[in-house]
Design an enzyme around this catalytic site. Structure first.
Site, mmCIF file in Angstrom:
data_model
loop_
_atom_site.group_PDB
_atom_site.id
_atom_site.type_symbol
_atom_site.label_atom_id
_atom_site.label_comp_id
_atom_site.label_asym_id
_atom_site.label_seq_id
_atom_site.Cartn_x
_atom_site.Cartn_y
_atom_site.Cartn_z
ATOM 1 N N THR A 23 15.917 48.682 16.690
ATOM 2 C CA THR A 23 17.043 48.016 16.033
ATOM 3 C C THR A 23 17.885 48.981 15.195
ATOM 4 N N GLN A 25 20.025 52.775 14.417
ATOM 5 C CA GLN A 25 21.129 53.470 15.095
ATOM 6 C C GLN A 25 20.655 54.128 16.397
ATOM 7 N N ALA A 100 11.247 54.219 11.115
ATOM 8 C CA ALA A 100 11.030 54.930 9.847
ATOM 9 C C ALA A 100 11.797 54.257 8.721
ATOM 10 N N GLN A 101 11.300 54.423 7.497
ATOM 11 C CA GLN A 101 12.137 54.222 6.313
ATOM 12 C C GLN A 101 12.899 55.535 6.246
ATOM 13 N N SER A 102 14.137 55.555 6.709
ATOM 14 C CA SER A 102 14.798 56.822 7.032
ATOM 15 C C SER A 102 15.782 57.289 5.965
ATOM 16 N N SER A 147 12.755 65.832 11.856
ATOM 17 C CA SER A 147 14.052 65.851 11.161
ATOM 18 C C SER A 147 14.362 67.204 10.547
ATOM 19 N N GLU A 149 15.566 67.455 7.795
ATOM 20 C CA GLU A 149 15.204 67.300 6.387
ATOM 21 C C GLU A 149 13.909 68.067 6.081
ATOM 22 N N TYR A 171 10.396 61.585 1.901
ATOM 23 C CA TYR A 171 10.701 61.405 3.323
ATOM 24 C C TYR A 171 10.466 62.711 4.088
ATOM 25 N N HIS A 201 22.844 62.951 12.610
ATOM 26 C CA HIS A 201 23.719 62.445 13.677
ATOM 27 C C HIS A 201 24.167 61.040 13.308
HETATM 28 P P1 NAP Z 1 17.670 53.866 11.155
HETATM 29 O O1 NAP Z 1 19.017 53.452 11.646
HETATM 30 O O2 NAP Z 1 17.370 53.776 9.698
HETATM 31 O O3 NAP Z 1 16.602 53.000 11.964
HETATM 32 C C1 NAP Z 1 15.249 52.988 11.582
HETATM 33 C C2 NAP Z 1 14.509 51.991 12.455
HETATM 34 O O4 NAP Z 1 13.128 51.959 12.035
HETATM 35 C C3 NAP Z 1 15.027 50.543 12.341
HETATM 36 O O5 NAP Z 1 14.919 49.935 13.594
HETATM 37 C C4 NAP Z 1 14.041 49.919 11.364
HETATM 38 O O6 NAP Z 1 13.938 48.530 11.491
HETATM 39 C C5 NAP Z 1 12.753 50.596 11.832
HETATM 40 N N1 NAP Z 1 11.665 50.527 10.869
HETATM 41 C C6 NAP Z 1 11.717 50.739 9.534
HETATM 42 N N2 NAP Z 1 10.497 50.572 8.991
HETATM 43 C C7 NAP Z 1 9.669 50.230 10.004
HETATM 44 C C8 NAP Z 1 8.296 49.889 10.079
HETATM 45 N N3 NAP Z 1 7.517 49.865 9.005
HETATM 46 N N4 NAP Z 1 7.779 49.586 11.293
HETATM 47 C C9 NAP Z 1 8.558 49.587 12.401
HETATM 48 N N5 NAP Z 1 9.869 49.886 12.398
HETATM 49 C C10 NAP Z 1 10.406 50.209 11.206
HETATM 50 O O7 NAP Z 1 17.348 55.361 11.584
HETATM 51 P P2 NAP Z 1 18.028 56.254 12.748
HETATM 52 O O8 NAP Z 1 19.172 56.984 12.163
HETATM 53 O O9 NAP Z 1 18.198 55.428 13.956
HETATM 54 O O10 NAP Z 1 16.888 57.344 12.973
HETATM 55 C C11 NAP Z 1 15.867 57.151 13.966
HETATM 56 C C12 NAP Z 1 14.695 58.053 13.657
HETATM 57 O O11 NAP Z 1 15.128 59.414 13.662
HETATM 58 C C13 NAP Z 1 14.065 57.837 12.290
HETATM 59 O O12 NAP Z 1 12.689 58.121 12.408
HETATM 60 C C14 NAP Z 1 14.724 58.890 11.413
HETATM 61 O O13 NAP Z 1 13.883 59.207 10.327
HETATM 62 C C15 NAP Z 1 14.859 60.027 12.401
HETATM 63 N N6 NAP Z 1 15.960 60.955 12.178
HETATM 64 C C16 NAP Z 1 17.231 60.499 12.016
HETATM 65 C C17 NAP Z 1 18.271 61.400 11.873
HETATM 66 C C18 NAP Z 1 19.696 60.944 11.714
HETATM 67 O O14 NAP Z 1 20.525 61.759 11.286
HETATM 68 N N7 NAP Z 1 20.024 59.714 12.078
HETATM 69 C C19 NAP Z 1 18.004 62.781 11.897
HETATM 70 C C20 NAP Z 1 16.693 63.198 12.076
HETATM 71 C C21 NAP Z 1 15.668 62.287 12.237
HETATM 72 P P3 NAP Z 1 14.996 47.543 10.749
HETATM 73 O O15 NAP Z 1 16.234 47.541 11.620
HETATM 74 O O16 NAP Z 1 14.292 46.247 10.723
HETATM 75 O O17 NAP Z 1 15.268 48.135 9.388
HETATM 76 N N1 GDD Z 2 23.640 58.556 1.061
HETATM 77 C C1 GDD Z 2 24.500 59.175 0.246
HETATM 78 N N2 GDD Z 2 25.308 58.427 -0.573
HETATM 79 N N3 GDD Z 2 24.550 60.521 0.278
HETATM 80 C C2 GDD Z 2 25.456 61.120 -0.541
HETATM 81 C C3 GDD Z 2 26.306 60.412 -1.381
HETATM 82 C C4 GDD Z 2 26.221 58.998 -1.403
HETATM 83 O O1 GDD Z 2 26.930 58.307 -2.139
HETATM 84 N N4 GDD Z 2 27.104 61.306 -2.031
HETATM 85 C C5 GDD Z 2 26.754 62.511 -1.619
HETATM 86 N N5 GDD Z 2 25.745 62.421 -0.711
HETATM 87 C C6 GDD Z 2 25.062 63.558 -0.069
HETATM 88 C C7 GDD Z 2 23.544 63.519 -0.202
HETATM 89 O O2 GDD Z 2 23.151 63.984 -1.497
HETATM 90 C C8 GDD Z 2 23.143 64.452 0.936
HETATM 91 O O3 GDD Z 2 23.183 65.790 0.505
HETATM 92 C C9 GDD Z 2 24.243 64.233 1.979
HETATM 93 O O4 GDD Z 2 25.298 63.516 1.337
HETATM 94 C C10 GDD Z 2 23.795 63.454 3.210
HETATM 95 O O5 GDD Z 2 23.162 62.263 2.768
HETATM 96 P P1 GDD Z 2 22.751 61.103 3.810
HETATM 97 O O6 GDD Z 2 23.914 60.705 4.618
HETATM 98 O O7 GDD Z 2 22.059 60.043 3.016
HETATM 99 O O8 GDD Z 2 21.748 61.839 4.821
HETATM 100 P P2 GDD Z 2 20.522 62.840 4.579
HETATM 101 O O9 GDD Z 2 20.962 64.194 5.034
HETATM 102 O O10 GDD Z 2 19.955 62.717 3.229
HETATM 103 O O11 GDD Z 2 19.442 62.247 5.593
HETATM 104 C C11 GDD Z 2 19.817 61.893 6.925
HETATM 105 O O12 GDD Z 2 19.661 62.999 7.771
HETATM 106 C C12 GDD Z 2 18.298 63.460 7.941
HETATM 107 C C13 GDD Z 2 18.349 64.689 8.880
HETATM 108 O O13 GDD Z 2 18.682 65.830 8.161
HETATM 109 C C14 GDD Z 2 18.940 60.700 7.356
HETATM 110 O O14 GDD Z 2 19.438 60.195 8.573
HETATM 111 C C15 GDD Z 2 17.500 61.129 7.554
HETATM 112 O O15 GDD Z 2 16.767 60.032 8.120
HETATM 113 C C16 GDD Z 2 17.487 62.320 8.526
HETATM 114 O O16 GDD Z 2 16.162 62.744 8.769
#
Ligand code: NAP
Ligand code: GDD
Length: 362
Positions: A23, A25, A100-102, A147, A149, A171, A201
């Site tokens: 569910t 992104q 994940a709690q992402s 990630s 991160e 995280y 992404h």
């Molecule tokens: P997202 O939009 O926050 O989606 C997270 C998903 O995990 C949602 O479907 C959420 O369900 C589910 N979830 C949360 N807690 C759960 C639990 N306890 N059991 C089962 N499902 C659970 O994250 P995303 O951006 O699609 O990212 C996908 C994965 O890639 C994550 O593991 C994230 O940490 C990792 N990642 C993301 C990025 C990025 O930039 N997007 C980069 C690197 C790694 P609900 O819809 O019910 O909340």
């Molecule tokens: N969320 C958020 N909100 N971030 C902010 C804000 C704000 O108001 N203002 C500045 N930022 C800065 C954060 O401090 C961080 O340095 C940057 O914007 C990106 O924040 P996020 O978009 O929350 O993403 P992230 O880089 O912390 O984490 C995402 O990317 C990871 C991969 O590097 C998430 O998708 C993680 O799940 C993922 O692993």
């Protein structure tokens, strides 16, 4: 923007995939991709008191119809028992662990829950896959959503598969555990388990509390007079931002290789949050300086200052390259969120009481 990549390997016969986080992104883009390729896709959905399937509603098929290829199951990564049951019920060929709690900032508020889902969730799922393989002798390919991160306080620019980790959040620490555990299961039990070290992404489906989407939602609403200010934290942080639709291709490609492995997936370009503001506000002829204010509540106890990935290994071994660059991404997201703001404005003008934007943003 990039040279034409070599052709990807021929696909295996599409089979059955189990996706946690369907569910989210990435889950929604991956489910679309797998369905297009002919897979039967089983998604794990958390029970919630309101619908949480908006991102996959367009893919939903009535389970009463014939030939349904997207099937949803209640489940949770904190529940090892349900994961084991899902494995034997679904009998997947491929498992993608995206759940994940992402949210990094939220992980400071909820460190234990974050570790439960991200770190313990991964090992519970790996154990379920290992048991299933042992009892059935069926091979399963596993993808772990690692990630950038994990690099945290970076010691090397750009970051590659061999750059040391120095996570800066609960995280990030939990993702490092899940990453090393996946490698350990590969080495200990000869599992086809791969990690995608994905850099940030984004997309029009990005959660609205991540910074890019928070900005593009605000740009749309400010442009149409629905909002006057945007409060942000650290504008100097730099990220390597790509398009989620491109990045899920890489996940699938990893599981089509003969050998499992770990891959950095990134665009190779980095921009600050400030530059992303310039790009997005500029796209609708606004100056971000007139609207953006700093609110320290969005600062993090420890920050990741600079992420920039080198995806050379993915390019040469998987034939993967991003198609959308950060300028195109910014335009795509703003155009989408302008339309959303237009819908909101139309409803408001028709007298509907639309709740104001995001209650608990981060
Ligand atoms: P997202 O939009 O926050 O989606 C997270 C998903 O995990 C949602 O479907 C959420 O369900 C589910 N979830 C949360 N807690 C759960 C639990 N306890 N059991 C089962 N499902 C659970 O994250 P995303 O951006 O699609 O990212 C996908 C994965 O890639 C994550 O593991 C994230 O940490 C990792 N990642 C993301 C990025 C990025 O930039 N997007 C980069 C690197 C790694 P609900 O819809 O019910 O909340
Ligand atoms: N969320 C958020 N909100 N971030 C902010 C804000 C704000 O108001 N203002 C500045 N930022 C800065 C954060 O401090 C961080 O340095 C940057 O914007 C990106 O924040 P996020 O978009 O929350 O993403 P992230 O880089 O912390 O984490 C995402 O990317 C990871 C991969 O590097 C998430 O998708 C993680 O799940 C993922 O692993």
């Amino acid at each position: 923007m990039n040279p034409t990549p070599p052709s990807p390997p021929p696909p295996l016969t599409p089979g059955t995939a189990l996706v946690t986080g369907v569910t989210g992104q990435d889950g929604s883009y991956l489910a679309e991709l797998l369905l297009r390729k002919g897979y039967e896709v089983h998604g794990v959905v958390r029970r919630s008191s309101t619908f949480n399937t908006a991102r996959i509603d367009a893919l939903y098929q009535d389970p009463h119809e014939h030939d349904v290829r997207l099937k949803l199951h209640y489940g949770d990564l904190t529940d090892a028992n349900c994961l084991a049951k899902l494995l034997s019920e679904v009998q997947p060929d491929e498992v993608y662990n995206l759940g994940a709690q992402s949210h990094v900032r939220v992980s400071f508020d909820m460190p234990i829950y974050t570790v439960d889902t991200v770190a313990m969730g991964a090992i519970k799922l790996l154990e379920a896959v290992r048991d299933y393989q042992q009892t059935t002798s069926r091979a399963v390919r596993y993808y772990q959503a690692s990630s950038s991160e994990m690099f945290g306080k970076v010691v090397e620019v750009p970051q590659t598969e061999t750059t040391p980790f120095h996570p800066r959040s609960p995280y990030g620490c939990a993702k490092v555990f899940a990453h090393h555990t996946t490698i350990n299961y590969r080495e200990s039990y000869d599992m086809h388990a791969s990690c995608g070290i994905l850099f940030n992404h984004e997309s029009p489906r990005r959660g609205e509390t991540f910074v890019t989407r928070k900005i593009t939602r605000a740009v749309g609403r400010i442009k149409l007079g629905l909002q006057s200010k945007l409060y942000l934290g650290n504008l100097d942080a730099k990220r390597d931002w790509g398009y989620a639709g491109d990045f899920v291709q890489a996940m699938w490609l990893m599981l089509q290789q003969d050998e499992p492995g770990d891959y950095v997936i990134a665009t190779g370009e980095t921009r600050s949050v400030r530059e992303f503001c310039e790009l997005t506000f500029g796209h609708v002829d606004l100056d971000y300086n007139d609207f953006v204010e700093i609110d320290p509540r969005y600062f993090r106890p420890a920050e990741v200052d600079l992420l920039l990935g080198d995806a050379a290994k993915a390019r040469s071994r998987l034939g993967w390259a991003p198609r959308v660059d950060v300028e195109q991404l910014a335009r795509m997201m703003v155009d989408h969120d302008l339309e959303l703001a237009q819908c909101e404005l139309t409803l408001r003008n028709a007298g509907h009481d639309i709740p104001s934007f995001v209650g608990h943003d981060q």
